[in-house]
Scaffold this active site. Structure first.
Site, PDB file in Angstrom:
ATOM      1  N   ASN A 135      -1.219  14.763   5.211  1.00  0.00           N
ATOM      2  CA  ASN A 135       0.065  14.583   4.550  1.00  0.00           C
ATOM      3  C   ASN A 135      -0.182  14.822   3.062  1.00  0.00           C
ATOM      4  O   ASN A 135      -0.765  13.975   2.383  1.00  0.00           O
ATOM      5  CB  ASN A 135       0.626  13.182   4.802  1.00  0.00           C
ATOM      6  N   GLU A 176       4.885  16.571   4.903  1.00  0.00           N
ATOM      7  CA  GLU A 176       5.545  16.319   3.618  1.00  0.00           C
ATOM      8  C   GLU A 176       5.259  17.432   2.618  1.00  0.00           C
ATOM      9  O   GLU A 176       4.888  17.172   1.464  1.00  0.00           O
ATOM     10  CB  GLU A 176       5.161  14.948   3.050  1.00  0.00           C
ATOM     11  N   ASP A 208       1.046  12.760  10.526  1.00  0.00           N
ATOM     12  CA  ASP A 208       1.321  11.436   9.970  1.00  0.00           C
ATOM     13  C   ASP A 208       2.270  10.755  10.949  1.00  0.00           C
ATOM     14  O   ASP A 208       3.442  11.093  11.020  1.00  0.00           O
ATOM     15  CB  ASP A 208       1.946  11.577   8.589  1.00  0.00           C
ATOM     16  N   ASN A 220       3.003   7.501  10.970  1.00  0.00           N
ATOM     17  CA  ASN A 220       3.654   6.303  10.435  1.00  0.00           C
ATOM     18  C   ASN A 220       3.592   5.143  11.424  1.00  0.00           C
ATOM     19  O   ASN A 220       4.521   4.346  11.541  1.00  0.00           O
ATOM     20  CB  ASN A 220       5.095   6.602  10.015  1.00  0.00           C
ATOM     21  N   ASP A 277      -2.568   8.249  10.078  1.00  0.00           N
ATOM     22  CA  ASP A 277      -2.693   9.691  10.312  1.00  0.00           C
ATOM     23  C   ASP A 277      -3.659   9.882  11.480  1.00  0.00           C
ATOM     24  O   ASP A 277      -4.811   9.442  11.421  1.00  0.00           O
ATOM     25  CB  ASP A 277      -3.222  10.386   9.060  1.00  0.00           C
ATOM     26  N   ASP A 302      -1.185  10.214  -1.345  1.00  0.00           N
ATOM     27  CA  ASP A 302      -1.558   8.859  -0.936  1.00  0.00           C
ATOM     28  C   ASP A 302      -2.238   8.841   0.428  1.00  0.00           C
ATOM     29  O   ASP A 302      -2.674   7.786   0.890  1.00  0.00           O
ATOM     30  CB  ASP A 302      -0.350   7.908  -0.965  1.00  0.00           C
ATOM     31  N   HIS A 303      -2.349  10.007   1.059  1.00  0.00           N
ATOM     32  CA  HIS A 303      -3.046  10.151   2.342  1.00  0.00           C
ATOM     33  C   HIS A 303      -4.327  10.957   2.156  1.00  0.00           C
ATOM     34  O   HIS A 303      -4.392  11.853   1.295  1.00  0.00           O
ATOM     35  CB  HIS A 303      -2.186  10.898   3.356  1.00  0.00           C
TER      36      HIS A 303
END
Length: 258
Positions: free
Chosen positions: A7, A34, A149, A151, A220, A249-250
């Site tokens: 991501n 993303e 990802d 989530n 992930d 942030d991943h």
């Protein structure tokens, strides 16, 4: 064969990091989430110049997915069939010749925002539609990898503070049940095929020194059908990418296959 998911949280921002990583890590297949780019703005030529075939679908500001491959991509599917959704969250393609074909499915599963928001039931409907479609895909493709990802933190081992996160979105029983329903299609969590250090995560909040304090989640994932799981020799989380200036942030996750 190395297959990866990342991501990037804005491909426009992260493109130099991605190109550097592709050059150094040399993955065979990469699934991106993303990307946050409309298709006309996707940096296709830069990725072709880096040695990758690419398919993508995106939208402005939010969502967006792509698959990069060293070999040509065919039989491309955009979105979940028979599920109306304006959000660009799914792309699938087949790589390899007929005798070694692998179906790659790249997903950016909805976040859900909060249990009491209307985005949470949408997430559960979305996951149900994904499972229904993949029940067919797994029958048609012996070698299938579901990367992205999700989530979803599958269990408490995947959460830095299970008590604080109990009942919160990403960690609810319904979301974890949906993850297990995907696994029940005959898929295997590549990361859990091997002994792993405790507190190993793929996402860390930008706020409150989340990465520095390792206050993360493992959301992930790479799920592999049985023939691919048998070929998997290890899984790597590229934490160094999270240490870069202006990082996603991943961190990328890579499955290594014989």
């Amino acid at each position: 064969m190395n297959i990866a998911t990342w991501n990037v949280n804005s491909l426009k921002v992260r493109l130099p990091q991605l190109l550097d990583w592709l050059n150094s890590a040399q993955p065979d297949v990469v699934c991106l989430q993303e990307t946050k780019l409309e298709d006309h703005a996707f940096p296709q030529q830069e990725l072709i110049d880096a040695g990758y075939h690419v398919v993508f679908c995106g939208q402005k500001t939010y969502n967006g997915v792509a698959i990069l491959s060293r070999t040509p991509l065919r039989d491309v599917q955009y979105g979940i069939p028979n599920f109306e959704d304006e959000q660009r969250r799914v792309i699938a393609a087949t790589v390899g010749d007929e005798s070694h074909a692998v179906r790659i499915v790249c997903v950016y599963i909805p976040n859900g925002q909060a249990v009491d928001s209307d985005k949470y039931p949408y997430k559960l409907r979305w996951l149900a539609a994904l499972k229904a479609w993949l029940s067919t895909e797994t029958q048609q493709h012996a070698k299938l990898a579901l990367l992205g990802d999700y989530n979803i933190a599958p269990d408490d081992r995947d959460v830095h503070d299970p008590i604080a996160w109990a009942g919160q979105v990403l960690c609810t029983d319904a979301e974890r049940d949906a993850f297990r329903a995907l696994v029940a299609l005959g898929l295997h969590d590549a990361f859990r095929l091997f002994e792993q250090p405790e507190k190993t995560f793929t996402w860390w909040d930008y706020r409150m020194l989340g990465f520095q304090k390792n206050r993360g989640l493992r959301i992930d994932h790479i799920l592999l059908s049985a023939p691919l799981a048998e070929q998997c020799t290890g899984v790597t989380i590229e934490r160094a990418m999270r240490k870069l200036e202006r990082p996603s942030d991943h961190a990328p996750v890579v499955a290594h296959l014989r």
